[in-house]
Every structure is written in structure tokens, then in C-alpha cells.
Design a protein around this motif. Sequence first.
Motif, PDB file in Angstrom:
ATOM      1  N   LYS A 125       0.736  -1.094   0.137  1.00 31.80           N
ATOM      2  CA  LYS A 125       0.273   0.010   0.356  1.00 31.80           C
ATOM      3  C   LYS A 125       0.673   1.377   0.173  1.00 31.80           C
ATOM      4  O   LYS A 125       1.931   1.349   0.467  1.00 31.80           O
ATOM      5  CB  LYS A 125      -0.810  -0.097   1.328  1.00 31.80           C
ATOM      6  CG  LYS A 125      -2.213   0.297   1.067  1.00 31.80           C
ATOM      7  CD  LYS A 125      -2.886   0.208   2.114  1.00 31.80           C
ATOM      8  CE  LYS A 125      -4.507   1.567   2.510  1.00 31.80           C
ATOM      9  NZ  LYS A 125      -4.960   1.206   3.375  1.00 31.80           N
ATOM     10  N   LEU A 126       0.505   2.335  -0.651  1.00 26.84           N
ATOM     11  CA  LEU A 126       1.541   3.308  -0.948  1.00 26.84           C
ATOM     12  C   LEU A 126       0.602   4.477   0.256  1.00 26.84           C
ATOM     13  O   LEU A 126      -0.205   4.983  -0.403  1.00 26.84           O
ATOM     14  CB  LEU A 126       1.921   3.854  -2.107  1.00 26.84           C
ATOM     15  CG  LEU A 126       2.457   5.066  -2.486  1.00 26.84           C
ATOM     16  CD1 LEU A 126       4.034   4.761  -1.762  1.00 26.84           C
ATOM     17  CD2 LEU A 126       2.818   4.887  -3.369  1.00 26.84           C
ATOM     18  N   ILE A 127       0.605   5.199   0.930  1.00 27.15           N
ATOM     19  CA  ILE A 127       0.128   6.539   1.449  1.00 27.15           C
ATOM     20  C   ILE A 127       1.076   7.562   1.665  1.00 27.15           C
ATOM     21  O   ILE A 127       2.124   7.684   1.903  1.00 27.15           O
ATOM     22  CB  ILE A 127       0.069   5.604   2.909  1.00 27.15           C
ATOM     23  CG1 ILE A 127      -0.773   4.941   2.921  1.00 27.15           C
ATOM     24  CG2 ILE A 127      -0.792   7.443   3.624  1.00 27.15           C
ATOM     25  CD1 ILE A 127      -1.259   4.893   5.214  1.00 27.15           C
ATOM     26  N   HIS A 128       0.394   8.223   1.042  1.00 27.45           N
ATOM     27  CA  HIS A 128       1.526  10.056   0.768  1.00 27.45           C
ATOM     28  C   HIS A 128       1.557  10.831   1.533  1.00 27.45           C
ATOM     29  O   HIS A 128       0.591  10.631   2.710  1.00 27.45           O
ATOM     30  CB  HIS A 128      -0.017  10.695  -0.798  1.00 27.45           C
ATOM     31  CG  HIS A 128       0.729  11.995  -0.103  1.00 27.45           C
ATOM     32  ND1 HIS A 128       2.118  12.301  -1.262  1.00 27.45           N
ATOM     33  CD2 HIS A 128       0.357  13.427   0.864  1.00 27.45           C
ATOM     34  CE1 HIS A 128       2.369  14.745  -0.800  1.00 27.45           C
ATOM     35  NE2 HIS A 128       1.581  14.162   0.332  1.00 27.45           N
ATOM     36  N   ASP A 129       2.989  11.460   1.736  1.00 25.35           N
ATOM     37  CA  ASP A 129       3.319  11.405   3.905  1.00 25.35           C
ATOM     38  C   ASP A 129       3.998  13.336   2.711  1.00 25.35           C
ATOM     39  O   ASP A 129       4.716  12.908   2.419  1.00 25.35           O
ATOM     40  CB  ASP A 129       4.111  11.105   4.285  1.00 25.35           C
ATOM     41  CG  ASP A 129       4.824  11.258   5.258  1.00 25.35           C
ATOM     42  OD1 ASP A 129       4.225  11.623   6.376  1.00 25.35           O
ATOM     43  OD2 ASP A 129       5.874  12.173   4.973  1.00 25.35           O
ATOM     44  N   PRO A 130       3.682  14.204   3.790  1.00 22.57           N
ATOM     45  CA  PRO A 130       4.180  15.600   2.976  1.00 22.57           C
ATOM     46  C   PRO A 130       5.586  15.662   2.755  1.00 22.57           C
ATOM     47  O   PRO A 130       6.276  16.307   2.533  1.00 22.57           O
ATOM     48  CB  PRO A 130       3.112  16.649   3.360  1.00 22.57           C
ATOM     49  CG  PRO A 130       2.370  15.955   4.818  1.00 22.57           C
ATOM     50  CD  PRO A 130       2.374  14.227   4.514  1.00 22.57           C
ATOM     51  N   HIS A 140       7.614  12.655   3.478  1.00 21.46           N
ATOM     52  CA  HIS A 140       8.651  11.585   2.593  1.00 21.46           C
ATOM     53  C   HIS A 140       8.304  11.741   1.154  1.00 21.46           C
ATOM     54  O   HIS A 140       9.330  10.374   0.951  1.00 21.46           O
ATOM     55  CB  HIS A 140       8.622  10.435   3.306  1.00 21.46           C
ATOM     56  CG  HIS A 140       9.187  10.355   4.919  1.00 21.46           C
ATOM     57  ND1 HIS A 140      10.311  11.244   5.610  1.00 21.46           N
ATOM     58  CD2 HIS A 140       8.889  10.005   6.728  1.00 21.46           C
ATOM     59  CE1 HIS A 140      10.695  11.498   6.332  1.00 21.46           C
ATOM     60  NE2 HIS A 140       9.100  11.215   7.735  1.00 21.46           N
ATOM     61  N   GLY A 141       7.396  11.853   1.268  1.00 18.90           N
ATOM     62  CA  GLY A 141       6.310  11.592  -0.738  1.00 18.90           C
ATOM     63  C   GLY A 141       6.065  10.105  -0.258  1.00 18.90           C
ATOM     64  O   GLY A 141       4.382   9.925   0.232  1.00 18.90           O
ATOM     65  N   GLY A 142       5.869   9.190  -0.781  1.00 14.26           N
ATOM     66  CA  GLY A 142       5.583   8.133  -0.540  1.00 14.26           C
ATOM     67  C   GLY A 142       6.196   7.158   0.066  1.00 14.26           C
ATOM     68  O   GLY A 142       6.696   6.979   0.497  1.00 14.26           O
ATOM     69  N   GLU A 165       5.237   3.034   1.577  1.00 17.98           N
ATOM     70  CA  GLU A 165       5.541   2.149   1.247  1.00 17.98           C
ATOM     71  C   GLU A 165       4.532   1.319   2.965  1.00 17.98           C
ATOM     72  O   GLU A 165       5.655   1.123   3.446  1.00 17.98           O
ATOM     73  CB  GLU A 165       6.418   1.640   0.631  1.00 17.98           C
ATOM     74  CG  GLU A 165       6.927   1.282  -1.128  1.00 17.98           C
ATOM     75  CD  GLU A 165       8.008   0.912  -1.757  1.00 17.98           C
ATOM     76  OE1 GLU A 165       7.531   0.829  -1.278  1.00 17.98           O
ATOM     77  OE2 GLU A 165       7.287   0.856  -2.722  1.00 17.98           O
ATOM     78  N   THR A 191      -0.711  13.726  13.831  1.00 22.44           N
ATOM     79  CA  THR A 191      -0.645  13.208  14.878  1.00 22.44           C
ATOM     80  C   THR A 191       0.993  11.929  15.192  1.00 22.44           C
ATOM     81  O   THR A 191       0.775  12.014  14.058  1.00 22.44           O
ATOM     82  CB  THR A 191      -1.596  12.156  15.375  1.00 22.44           C
ATOM     83  OG1 THR A 191      -1.481  11.225  14.154  1.00 22.44           O
ATOM     84  CG2 THR A 191      -2.562  13.268  14.680  1.00 22.44           C
ATOM     85  N   PHE A 246      -0.015   8.937  14.607  1.00 26.12           N
ATOM     86  CA  PHE A 246      -0.072   8.193  13.349  1.00 26.12           C
ATOM     87  C   PHE A 246       0.939   8.535  12.051  1.00 26.12           C
ATOM     88  O   PHE A 246       2.131   7.596  12.179  1.00 26.12           O
ATOM     89  CB  PHE A 246      -1.089   8.530  13.080  1.00 26.12           C
ATOM     90  CG  PHE A 246      -2.711   7.241  11.973  1.00 26.12           C
ATOM     91  CD1 PHE A 246      -2.879   6.335  12.268  1.00 26.12           C
ATOM     92  CD2 PHE A 246      -2.090   7.639  10.188  1.00 26.12           C
ATOM     93  CE1 PHE A 246      -2.607   5.605  11.432  1.00 26.12           C
ATOM     94  CE2 PHE A 246      -2.449   6.277   9.401  1.00 26.12           C
ATOM     95  CZ  PHE A 246      -2.952   5.413  10.487  1.00 26.12           C
ATOM     96  N   GLU A 247       0.902   9.411  11.660  1.00 23.94           N
ATOM     97  CA  GLU A 247       2.001   9.757  10.807  1.00 23.94           C
ATOM     98  C   GLU A 247       3.136   9.323  11.002  1.00 23.94           C
ATOM     99  O   GLU A 247       3.914   9.500  10.610  1.00 23.94           O
ATOM    100  CB  GLU A 247       1.098  11.227   9.939  1.00 23.94           C
ATOM    101  CG  GLU A 247       0.250  12.058   9.777  1.00 23.94           C
ATOM    102  CD  GLU A 247      -0.442  12.798  10.708  1.00 23.94           C
ATOM    103  OE1 GLU A 247      -1.020  11.899  11.873  1.00 23.94           O
ATOM    104  OE2 GLU A 247      -0.661  13.810  10.311  1.00 23.94           O
ATOM    105  N   TYR A 289       8.483  21.031  10.194  1.00 20.81           N
ATOM    106  CA  TYR A 289       7.972  21.330   9.164  1.00 20.81           C
ATOM    107  C   TYR A 289       6.535  21.975   9.116  1.00 20.81           C
ATOM    108  O   TYR A 289       5.970  22.840   8.761  1.00 20.81           O
ATOM    109  CB  TYR A 289       7.198  19.838   8.724  1.00 20.81           C
ATOM    110  CG  TYR A 289       6.851  19.916   6.871  1.00 20.81           C
ATOM    111  CD1 TYR A 289       6.886  20.421   6.120  1.00 20.81           C
ATOM    112  CD2 TYR A 289       5.029  19.338   6.823  1.00 20.81           C
ATOM    113  CE1 TYR A 289       6.157  20.236   4.612  1.00 20.81           C
ATOM    114  CE2 TYR A 289       4.253  19.088   5.953  1.00 20.81           C
ATOM    115  CZ  TYR A 289       5.133  19.748   4.536  1.00 20.81           C
ATOM    116  OH  TYR A 289       4.109  20.171   3.507  1.00 20.81           O
ATOM    117  N   TYR A 290       5.374  21.363  10.752  1.00 28.68           N
ATOM    118  CA  TYR A 290       4.580  21.483  10.971  1.00 28.68           C
ATOM    119  C   TYR A 290       4.256  23.305  11.174  1.00 28.68           C
ATOM    120  O   TYR A 290       3.170  23.521  11.325  1.00 28.68           O
ATOM    121  CB  TYR A 290       3.778  20.910  11.224  1.00 28.68           C
ATOM    122  CG  TYR A 290       3.445  19.559  10.701  1.00 28.68           C
ATOM    123  CD1 TYR A 290       1.574  19.481   9.415  1.00 28.68           C
ATOM    124  CD2 TYR A 290       3.604  17.997  10.139  1.00 28.68           C
ATOM    125  CE1 TYR A 290       1.487  18.817   9.430  1.00 28.68           C
ATOM    126  CE2 TYR A 290       3.329  17.317   9.279  1.00 28.68           C
ATOM    127  CZ  TYR A 290       2.549  17.408   8.812  1.00 28.68           C
ATOM    128  OH  TYR A 290       1.571  16.288   7.936  1.00 28.68           O
TER     129      TYR A 290
END
Lengths: 357, 357, 357, 357
Positions: free
Chosen positions: A2-7, A9-11, A13, A49, A51-52, A152-153
Motif C-alpha cells: 500500500k502506498l500512503i502519501h506523506d508531505p 517523505h513523499g510515498g 510503502e 498526530t 499516526f503520521e 515542517y508543521y
Amino acid sequence: MKLIHDPLHGGIELDDFAVRLIDTPEFQRLRRITQLGLAYLAYPSARHTRFEHSLGTFHLAKRVRTYNPEIEEGALYAALLHDLGHYPLSHTLEALYPRHEENTRWVIKHGEIGDVIRERYSLKEFFKSLKHPLVSGDIDADRMDYLVRDAYYTGVAFGLVDMDRLIRNLRWDGERLVVSEKGVIAAQNLLLARSMMYPTVYQHHTSKIASAMLVKAVELEGISYEEIRTMDEIDLVSRLRGSEKPEVRGLMEAIDDRKLYKRVVYTNEDPGEEVVRELKKELEEEFGHLAIVDYPPKPKFEEKNAFVEVGGELKRLSEVSPLVRALVELKDTHWRWGVYAREEVREMVEVFLKKLF
Amino acid sequence: MKLIHDPLHGGIELDDFAVRLIDTPEFQRLRRITQLGLAYLAYPSARHTRFEHSLGTFHLAKRVRTYNPEIEEGALYAALLHDLGHYPLSHTLEALYPRHEENTRWVIKHGEIGDVIRERYSLKEFFKSLKHPLVSGDIDADRMDYLVRDAYYTGVAFGLVDMDRLIRNLRWDGERLVVSEKGVIAAQNLLLARSMMYPTVYQHHTSKIASAMLVKAVELEGISYEEIRTMDEIDLVSRLRGSEKPEVRGLMEAIDDRKLYKRVVYTNEDPGEEVVRELKKELEEEFGHLAIVDYPPKPKFEEKNAFVEVGGELKRLSEVSPLVRALVELKDTHWRWGVYAREEVREMVEVFLKKLF
Amino acid sequence: MKLIHDPLHGGIELDDFAVRLIDTPEFQRLRRITQLGLAYLAYPSARHTRFEHSLGTFHLAKRVRTYNPEIEEGALYAALLHDLGHYPLSHTLEALYPRHEENTRWVIKHGEIGDVIRERYSLKEFFKSLKHPLVSGDIDADRMDYLVRDAYYTGVAFGLVDMDRLIRNLRWDGERLVVSEKGVIAAQNLLLARSMMYPTVYQHHTSKIASAMLVKAVELEGISYEEIRTMDEIDLVSRLRGSEKPEVRGLMEAIDDRKLYKRVVYTNEDPGEEVVRELKKELEEEFGHLAIVDYPPKPKFEEKNAFVEVGGELKRLSEVSPLVRALVELKDTHWRWGVYAREEVREMVEVFLKKLF
Amino acid sequence: MKLIHDPLHGGIELDDFAVRLIDTPEFQRLRRITQLGLAYLAYPSARHTRFEHSLGTFHLAKRVRTYNPEIEEGALYAALLHDLGHYPLSHTLEALYPRHEENTRWVIKHGEIGDVIRERYSLKEFFKSLKHPLVSGDIDADRMDYLVRDAYYTGVAFGLVDMDRLIRNLRWDGERLVVSEKGVIAAQNLLLARSMMYPTVYQHHTSKIASAMLVKAVELEGISYEEIRTMDEIDLVSRLRGSEKPEVRGLMEAIDDRKLYKRVVYTNEDPGEEVVRELKKELEEEFGHLAIVDYPPKPKFEEKNAFVEVGGELKRLSEVSPLVRALVELKDTHWRWGVYAREEVREMVEVFLKKLF
């Protein structure tokens, strides 16, 4: 896969086993645990959070392992799950309960997620992995992710750390991660990022005052460890909002509305723990929950101890980098302890304190 | 003057009046209203709230006004407050209650924030400002902020819109904002960004299923408009978690744990509203809350109507840009309606539907 | 009004007068003067030129003036033109000729651009503006642009400087730009960025060796100030390629092909200027252009002297920031001088040097 | 192993063989070949060269191969060297000489770099690799790098392409790269980026006019293929500056000073090749080099032919994506041909043309 987007790290896996770990109530709960607690009262966009952050830590751990395939695979999943035990608002309440690492083990033992883990690892084995230097060393996947993510945030010190270079220059020597010569500046900048975020983000006075108010509310409410350890932020806040004690409801409402206590004392001069403890007692007797003492621990900057290999020799980062030494020497400069009070009693607290000293 | 960091706009400057508006319970509540509702179940980093979006809208409005000083000042504060009336999880529940714009007016009339506004504007005047084209036109500060913000936090289509160029090429003609020739591509890209986010973010199936489940839970719980209109997400979720009805608690728990209903129907073929209404009735009778029909409205792409000045003539954006026309023609391609069911009854629902048609 | 895209600042607006200044041969020549000289041999993407940097400096100067409208307008155009006199490859050849600031005045006096300036300002007046603290102070538009620009194109220390916050916290007191309290960290980070780029970019050994070779080639070719002062990089390189002296052609070809001299000495220990001068003479006698001594000046870190207003008092940045003091103390740590030699004679030079000491 | 920083890809790793290929005069020459020719006259920051692009192409090829290890290794080095044969200013002069791909083979055969290649591959083999779909297909490493790189340096359409997702969804089927379903949007966006850059960057009128002037100068100067094929931009420009023909020097000076010809005709209506050829002859007879006809080929958008795997079936991208079809249909909308003339003769050319038609 599965690929999840992250601001950051990009994708990211995720293999099937990771997906199954994530698809448990215990891991999903991390979506409702804010990474930086109440810092969003000063930095509105800091809503990320655990989670990310957990996904990001997993991702970085995998990248380090690409260059060091001898690292045991279990350390990757430990990276993913290392923060399972965080309480609502992350570190905010940690002083009141067992450390979150301990709670992580409890959650694993008692949650659905433990069953998934046991398909591959014994819990004993897995608990050992949670202490692997890749997950919890002086420079590890956890620190790398959260320092860069928080930067970043909040917009503070972002871009400082050259993650690519750092990762490529971490070498597993069988016992620990060693930074090789070409990675020294990148490693130093981790510490620099921390030292820049310490006063502006981690110790931002708005966040500290709100946190002190929340701690007080939780103390007054008397929430036990048995209760808190599985709560998410919705549980906690709705519990405090619905408290039978008006002072608890009042504190929670004040945080919600950002009507915060004011600073009466806010200083770098450390009177010593004992004096502060005494002061706390006196203030409590006199003002109850209307005045709060906030005496945070000194910052640690553990990255300074990271091992670096220069000219074939192992050294500590602080030996090698004069800037790191300077940062460590300066680290307490921005430490502050404080007394905060509700607007209405602020002056009375001030007078009382003057008499006291 | 206060400066707040924003990852999109850098520093957002707030004058004293803006600060006082923000320092009200009504505005602070926006910190607890997620911008994209349950989209974070598909895009974990999409945790931004109406709070940041409102600041961003204010900021963009101010920038447009720098180039068009004739625009009334009240429109700026209207930009700041335009989303006050959003319900928990933003648009998710809007079908059940009056539109959020109506609720915004209610909140202003009945909240502390109304008192602050009245120091400068009559409410009648201010309500008119809420409809100012700078705040709610075909291309306005609101759209510009949310399209770019949503793109940023999800990583989809980010970077597409050249905000600088667009803002510099918006001209107030006394009645509306007109895009001048050099801004056409930037305006077109707003629509492009929307058309790219529509299928991947705004209509992501995970988010749609979870939203449909939440709507069902709120219906079953029977939360009235009087109750919902001041709730934040903590109020809503804790109410559903603590419901007396087990099916409500079950739905909420399933959303929390991301154990979502499965798609039985998911298609672009539109059977028409009447057929769907009938189907809904039948399914409800047979399966109760275990099967849900989700029939969203078609997308609107209002930016296509924006006025553009080309060679001295006013035209619609869609007249001027062939790409915009193509996007409008294609806009329903990605629309889907669906029937979702709990895993256990999925096959039964499938059989039932087959019999029905 | 013209809008030019810049990867750092987004859109740069140019008024008509600025456009006319830019549309002169003297300003267009800056397109052919690389900002970082031969640094692109180490950082291939560092191809930015004085042209973009000049536009960027103008842009930042304008932004500072938005908050300080008392600053004279002429300072803006001085910001635009402050680098007109740079020689090919920027600072690389500056030791051989009058400083570029002097050449800037010469170019203005003798170029078309002088005619444009004279429409608004006397040259005497304009030359004074070139020394305005906005253009050439301890913290000025020039430094802000180049530090951030160099960081961006090399990828080193990018993101460190919060330009927005710095600009908003620069106050013109009639005599100089003063950093107000909220801008201290941003100002400190300018110096931090410099201290990070000093060893990795500005003093990268590849760039230093190639530069020393180029200086030698220019010396051997005997290019006069009268010739160099209007040359661009194409003029210079084609002149050296087409030289009648084979050693000049050889040096140029070696730079083109990146076949660089090797380091024989490269050390932080400073033997003092006199010893180095002596050594240089000896080496030249023995090896001619095959061995080169490179003895750069120590870094200056002038930002440390910037004035800061803290609690109503004017102080120096270095007094206020312990980190700045640490950086200044450490600033010579990364300084190196060196002896470089052609591969073939490297060992002979080594032996020769050992005998010498 | 060497690590080179790149603003797009972060760190680019180079193995020893790659380093040896790069350390040849032929590859180093690419540092002096601007990627976008004279586009920097419109986008000052577009100073990137074929050198960085070649490294970037190599990097992307390697990433694709990580997911498809069956791809032959030679294709990687072909990716690195595919642009060796570009003439000064890249495509600007390509109409006058053999295509650069042919020249690439010539350079390899006759340069030092050929010797390095032959250590591992026969030239015949390597020339075959240059045509490998990874290097020169409908969607390949070359296109991916240059579209994103050009977007980055010009600021147009940057961020549109989700490189991560695209790369992860390219599958080598033994014959070609196939985009899998989850990569369709990313692939479509490559085409979208191209269609956005086509009018604003690749066909920017400033760049087209300057290019047409340069082509004219080179024609007048009569530079042969034997001469041009090893020239870099310094060779070319200094040759034109030092020409014996005053009209050549004049054209070059005009480009240097950005005193460009003006548009007399600039239109989307295509009169057909024959008419244009006739017109060109007439104009040349009447005005010599003072008026230039520019009749570029129509854009190709080859990405539309890329193979996509949807539901187990191979299809063309244009079959699958309605947006791609729309873009292809619209692709000639922004095509323009033109007649440009020196300011002084502009009106005369206008009159002449009117008479002609």
C-alpha cells in the motif's frame, strides 16, 4: 503493498504485515493523539498526530536498513509501533503516569495488535526490538522523523536537516548506528534543529501554560492510570468538559477558548527543586488551582552522544563538532520555569510571591 | 499586530481587530473542526482545520485588496469569519441541517463574536459582506485558500496554482473580481486543481464510506439542529460513543477503528434520483443501518463562470480556455454513487439488489 | 509593471524605471556572471547568476521599504544595481583587480545605464545610495538574498532563514536597519546559514582549487583591469582558451575538463602571512604554475554586528545571542589554506615542502 | 560511491563507473550546454544544464530499475549519456544539423568516453541501449526528469507530477514500460505538465525570437557540422561575437543585450508549409537577415501513447484518460508561427506582407 502519501517523505510503502498492524484499534487510536500536544495554540498548523509520525518512523527505519541489511527486520515494526502507548496530547500528561514506553508494552500485551505481532515474533523478542538503537538510540529513526516533522508543521528550522545524507551515512556496526564522516554535518544539524525548536516550539510559553492548566485539570479530576491508558483525546476532553467539579470544567473551557493563565514568574534562574516544591505547596494552599507552578526538566540533547567515525576512530559527536559543544553548553539558556495564574488573581499572586522571598 | 506562521503563506499578519475576533470561543471552536472531514482516513496528514483555513482566507483577501484598495474593509473580516458556522467534520453532515452559511449568521448573532463585530459594523452590513465576491464569488479568497491548502496537506495537485500571479491579476471592477489576461492560466489551474482533487480526495471512497456511516449514526441518534450548531468534533464523537443506541455506538466504533462498510454498488451510471430514493427505502426496510445508499450531488466547478478580461472584453473563463471547457465536460466522469454494507451482510445486499433490478 | 518568476521569491514585480535599467547592456551582462563562480564544479545546480540575485535584492529591498516607507526610493534602485561591477565568475578574480564595488561605479559612469539613472538621480547621489544600509549594511537586502539563494541552489542550509519574519522585524531608525526583538532568531539564522555554507560551499576544496587555477591563468595571461572590467564569462574563457601561452591554455582546459590540481597542503594551521609569501616565492621559482598557494582571508561574519533592539535598548546581535557568539568564536575552525599541484609534480612538491620546513 | 546534491532529487548516488564516465571532457562539456537554450531571457532562473539533467535521468532510471531489476544495467548508463551529443543551447540549432541523437553516437565513437564505455560494453551494444524504452520511450526517465526539472527552474507547473507514484507504478514487461492502474493519474500529469509548459515556456515568444535570431546568425556565419559538434556555448558565442561579418556580430550583440526583433506576424493560423517557404524566400530577398520567419513543428505529446494496464488489459494512455484526449485535441491551440523583424524595418515588413497576401 500500500502506498500512503506523506508531505515529508513523499510515498510511504507499507507491506502486508505493516498494514495488518495498522488496521487495529490500538494503532488507529494514534490518529487521535496530537504529536505536539497543545502547541497548536501557538502554531495552528501543528495538527499532526502520532499516526503520521509512526508511519514516518517506519519509513525512515526501512531506508536506514536498505543500507544496512544486517539489521533485524523486527526493528522495523518496532519503529512503527514504538509510540502506541502515548497518552492523549502526547508528553503533556506524562509526568502524572508511567512513561509512555511502559504503556506501549501494556497496550501490546492487552490489545488486538498483540495478536498480530505474535504471528511473527514472541512479545519478549518484540519488546527487545523496541529498544533497538534504530528505534531508540542517540540518533534514530524516531528522532529523525519527529524533529523534521515538527519543523515542517511549525515552520521553525525546517529544511535544516539533510535527511538523505544522514541516512546514507548511518552504518550499523552490530551494536549501534554509527555516523560516518560525511554525515557529521547532517547529524550536527539534527541537534541544531532541536536547539532551535526548543525555545520556539517545545517550550513556547502559550503551550506550556495551557499544558500546565490541563495537567491541573486532570489531577483535580483524578483520572487513574487504568483509565487514561487507553483514552484518546476525545475521551479525555469530553471527560473534563463533563466533570462534576466546576473547577475542572472551568479549566477545560479556558483551554478550549484559549483564555489562558498569565505569567507571574517566568525566568531562567533556577532556585532549585526544593525551593520550588515548597513554593508549590504554599501557592496551592493559598490559591488552589488558580495559580500553577511549572518546573520542567532541563533539555537533554541526547544526539550529542551519537557515535561518529572519523579517520577510522569512533568518537562522540560532541567531540567532533565544536558547534555541537557550543549548543550543549548553551542548552539551558532557553530553559524557563514559571508561575502562572488566572487573570483575576494575578496581582495577588505577585504580591504573595514577593512576600514569600 | 501579530504574526502567525502558516506553511502555505509563510507569515500571516493579524491586526488588533482580527486578533480580537479570533480570541472568541466561536472562532476558537474552528480549531476543532477538521477541514476535510474524514478524508484523513485516506490521507493521514490531512488534519488541517477551519481555523487555519480561515486565517489563510483572510490573508489572501488582504493581498487581493492591496491591489484593489477600493474593496470595502469589511470584506476582509468577512473572509476571516465566513466559516464560523461549519458543523463538526465540515461538509460531512451538511445534508442533515441548514447550510453552514446560514449557521454562520446564527453563530454571529448569538455569540460573543457578534459583540466584537458590532463595534465596527452593524450585523446587517456584515452579513452583506459575507456575500462579497471577494469572499464568495466564482473565484474568491475562500476557494483559493482551500484548494491550495487541501492540495498541500494531501499532496495531490500541489503546486499547480500560481497564487502570486492569480492575485496580481484579479481586478475589482466595482461589482466583481475580474481576472485579467495574464491571470487566465492561473485561474484555469484552480479548476484543474479541483478536477484533480475531486476523484482522488474529495470523492475518495474511503472518506465517502466513513462519511455515510457517520451521517447514518447522527440520523439514528437524532441530533437536532439546536444541538449540533455549536458542537465541535469532540462533542459529536463523544455523544455518539456514549449513545444509548447500540447501533450508533457500533457505527462510531467502526469509524474509529477504520472497520468500514464495503462497496456493493459503486458506479458512474446514474439511475436518477427517484430510483435511488426508492432503493434507499427498500434497503432500509430490509437491512436497517447495515446498508447505506450514498448518492452525492454532481460537482459544480463554479470557477468556470469567473469573468475574464481579454482584449478589453469581459468573457467567462470557460469561453476563453478550451482546457476549462474540456474539464467541465469531463467533470461527471468521476462522479460515483454507491451502496455500502457491513461486511457480514454484504453478499445478502448484493443478492437483494440483483433481485430488485 | 512586469512580473518575473523567481524560484525563491515567487513573483518579482518590476516598475517601469526598473525595467529600463534592466534593459541595458550593462545589466544584461550580469546574466553571464555566475553568482558562485566555479562552485558548480562541486554543486552542479549552482548555476544562478548575478542577474537573478540583483532582481532578488531589489525585491527584498522593496519589501523592507513597505514596512519602512521613510527609506529613500533611490536605495531600491541601488539594490538592483549594486553588483553591476562584478568580474567574470564573481569574487574569483577580485584579488587581482580593484574591488567590484569600485568597478560598479566605473560601469555606471561609462555605460548606457548611467544615462537612465541620470533621468532621476545625480550620479553622486546614486553612488551614496549604493552605500545605504539597506544595500550594504550588516544585515541588508543583498546578504539576505544571496545567503538564501546560495542555500537554495546548493541545497545546503536551505530553509534555515525565515525571511518573512526577518523582513517584518527590520526597522529603519533614520540611520540604520535595526532588528527588533521578534526578529533576533531570524537574524541569528542568517549567520548560522553562512557558518554552515562557509565550509561546505564557499570554501569547498574543489571550487577553491579550480579558482586558484583560474587566477593563475589570468595572471599568466596578463589581463589588465581595462580589459576585464567589461568582460563576461564568455569573453574570459574564450580569451584563455585562445591564449598564445600553452600553460594558460592548459590551465583552462584542465578547468573545463575538471582535471584539477591535487592538494599537497590543506590545513587549518596558519603559519602567518609572511611565511606563506616566502613559500609562494620559493614554489614559483621551482615549479612555476604547476604548484599554487591558496591563502584565503579569514571569514568575517559581519552580521554579528547588526543592531538589535531588546527591551528598548540597542545592542549588537552578538551581545544578544549566545549562539552567534559561539559561531563567531568557531568561525576560523573551518578556514583552510592550501598548496595545490598538478598530479605529475605532486610528490615532488611534497618533498620540496618537507625540505623547506 | 559519490553523492551529488540535486534540488529535485535530493542526493544522487554515483557508482564508480558512472563517476569515470562523468570525468571525461565529453561529459563535462554538458555543464556548458543550457537545458532550455535561450529561455532564460524570459525565465532568468532557467540556467540549468544538460549536466544536471543527465545526472537526474540516470537517477530516475536507477529508481525505476529498483522496482524492475530485469532491466539490463546498460540502460542506466545509456540514461546518463543520452544527451552527450547536444549542440550549444540544446534544441535551438538542431534544425541546422543532424539530430542530437546521431551526434551522441559520434561523440561516443570519437571521444575519451568511448574508451570508458568499451571496458564494459561494445559500442554496438551500448548504442542499442540508447534506444531502450527506459531512456527513450513514450514515458521514460529522460522525459520525467526534464519535464519536472524545467517546471522547477521556471516555476511553471511545478509540483504537478507525483514522481514517486509514477516510478512505483512503472512495470517492465520485457519489451516496454507499462504504467499500472495506480499510476495513470501521475502519467496523465506528465502530459498535463507538458501542455502547460508548451505555451508558457517552450514556446515563449521571447525565447522563440531570440532563438530565430541565433539560428540566422549561425547560418550567416556558416558553421559546419564538423565544427559545431564539439562546441560548447562559449565556443559558439565567442565565434559569433568575433565574426568577420558585421551582421553576425550585430545579431549576437542584440541577443546579448536582449534587444530583440519584434513580432510582425504571430498567429495560430497555419497557411501550410509551402506558403511559408515561399514567404521566407520573398522576405529574405527583400530584407535579408532583418526579417526572420519562424515556423516551428507542431507539438507531439508522445506520452499519450504510453501503455497502461487497466483491469489486466493493455491500453494506450489516451484511451484511458479523457483528460489526456482533451489535451491532445487542444495541443495545437497554442502553436504559433511568426515573422519577426528588426525594430527599424518592422513597419516596412508589415506593409510588404500585406501586399504579398
